[in-house]
Scaffold this active site. Sequence first.
Site, PDB file in Angstrom:
ATOM      1  N   LYS A  59       0.844  -1.199   0.000  1.00  0.00           N
ATOM      2  CA  LYS A  59       0.000   0.000   0.000  1.00  0.00           C
ATOM      3  C   LYS A  59       0.879   1.248   0.000  1.00  0.00           C
ATOM      4  CE  LYS A  59      -3.820  -2.179   2.400  1.00  0.00           C
ATOM      5  NZ  LYS A  59      -4.302  -2.620   3.710  1.00  0.00           N
ATOM      6  N   ASP A  88     -11.848   2.857   3.960  1.00  0.00           N
ATOM      7  CA  ASP A  88     -12.279   1.462   3.873  1.00  0.00           C
ATOM      8  C   ASP A  88     -13.791   1.348   3.647  1.00  0.00           C
ATOM      9  OD1 ASP A  88     -10.220  -0.485   4.151  1.00  0.00           O
ATOM     10  OD2 ASP A  88      -9.906   0.137   6.229  1.00  0.00           O
ATOM     11  N   GLN A 128      -5.312  -1.348   9.640  1.00  0.00           N
ATOM     12  CA  GLN A 128      -5.264  -2.696   9.077  1.00  0.00           C
ATOM     13  C   GLN A 128      -5.950  -3.709  10.004  1.00  0.00           C
ATOM     14  OE1 GLN A 128      -4.018  -3.463   6.010  1.00  0.00           O
ATOM     15  NE2 GLN A 128      -4.468  -5.631   6.258  1.00  0.00           N
TER      16      GLN A 128
END
Length: 289
Positions: A53, A120, A97
């Site tokens: 990422k 997200d 995460q």
Amino acid sequence: MATVIDGKAYAQKLRNSLAETVATLKKDHDLVPGLAVVLVGEDPASQVYVRNKAKQTIEVGMQSFEHKLPAETAQDTLLALIEKLNGDDSVHGILVQLPLPSHIHESTVINSVSHDKDVDGFHLINVGRLNTDGGGVVPCTPLGCLMMLKAQLGDLTGLNAVIVGRSNIVGKPMAALLLQANCTVTIAHSRTQDLEGLCRSADILVAAVGRARMVPGSWVKPGATVIDVGINRIEEQGKRRLVGDVDYDSASAVAGAITPVPGGVGPMTIACLLHNTVQQAKRLRGIQG
Ligand code: GUN
């Protein structure tokens, strides 16, 4: 044989277009979108994702901020970091995460991220928007799947979509997106009766259960489009391999189109994360389009 849906190529195309948008934002608005990724603990798979990422964020011209915390970090320490990032003007996207260590309450953390910086689409406000009138940020994996489905099939109206797996990260938001795209949607799960027959009725079959090769070719309707979200690490004949939730060899002999593992859904998920970060940066600065 099925057409292979090349997620790597779609992701590259999306990143190229994002790099152009980022360059324009910098030139016209003096805005450099910034993504903060928070990793708690040393889960090896999560470490790989976070590294990828960060690398891709920088490649498209954005700023990357990494925060790595030890597994024993107290929840309050994590919440204090998120609060700081919520108030930091150079940060437009915050990703924590998952999974988090078991002593940390996942939904408390997810909902502590400002919904304006949620990349997200897990914050309750964004979940609510997705399931009502749209307009919020959409979870990355299902968004990537939808983009590939539309590129492959065009208009999805009237198609029967079966999603195997009911997670908050993939199954449920995927269902909401396919419903918005006028599919007839069924979510299957571990208690579903006649899973095989149900899968065989699907024009679009999305497998997101996290079980290696659970869906064999005999469950696939001839000509169907198969999206394999699974990333399972297995050992086979003494070699470590990455395989999906679909048995690729038998399914690709029946399907019309199929995503491979690796090189299908995975690359699109990260590209969509960058897309969501750019969207949030624009929204936070009131830039249209
Ligand atoms: N862990 C596995 N997939 C995801 C994801 O899409 N977002 C976050 N935050 N964590 C994950």
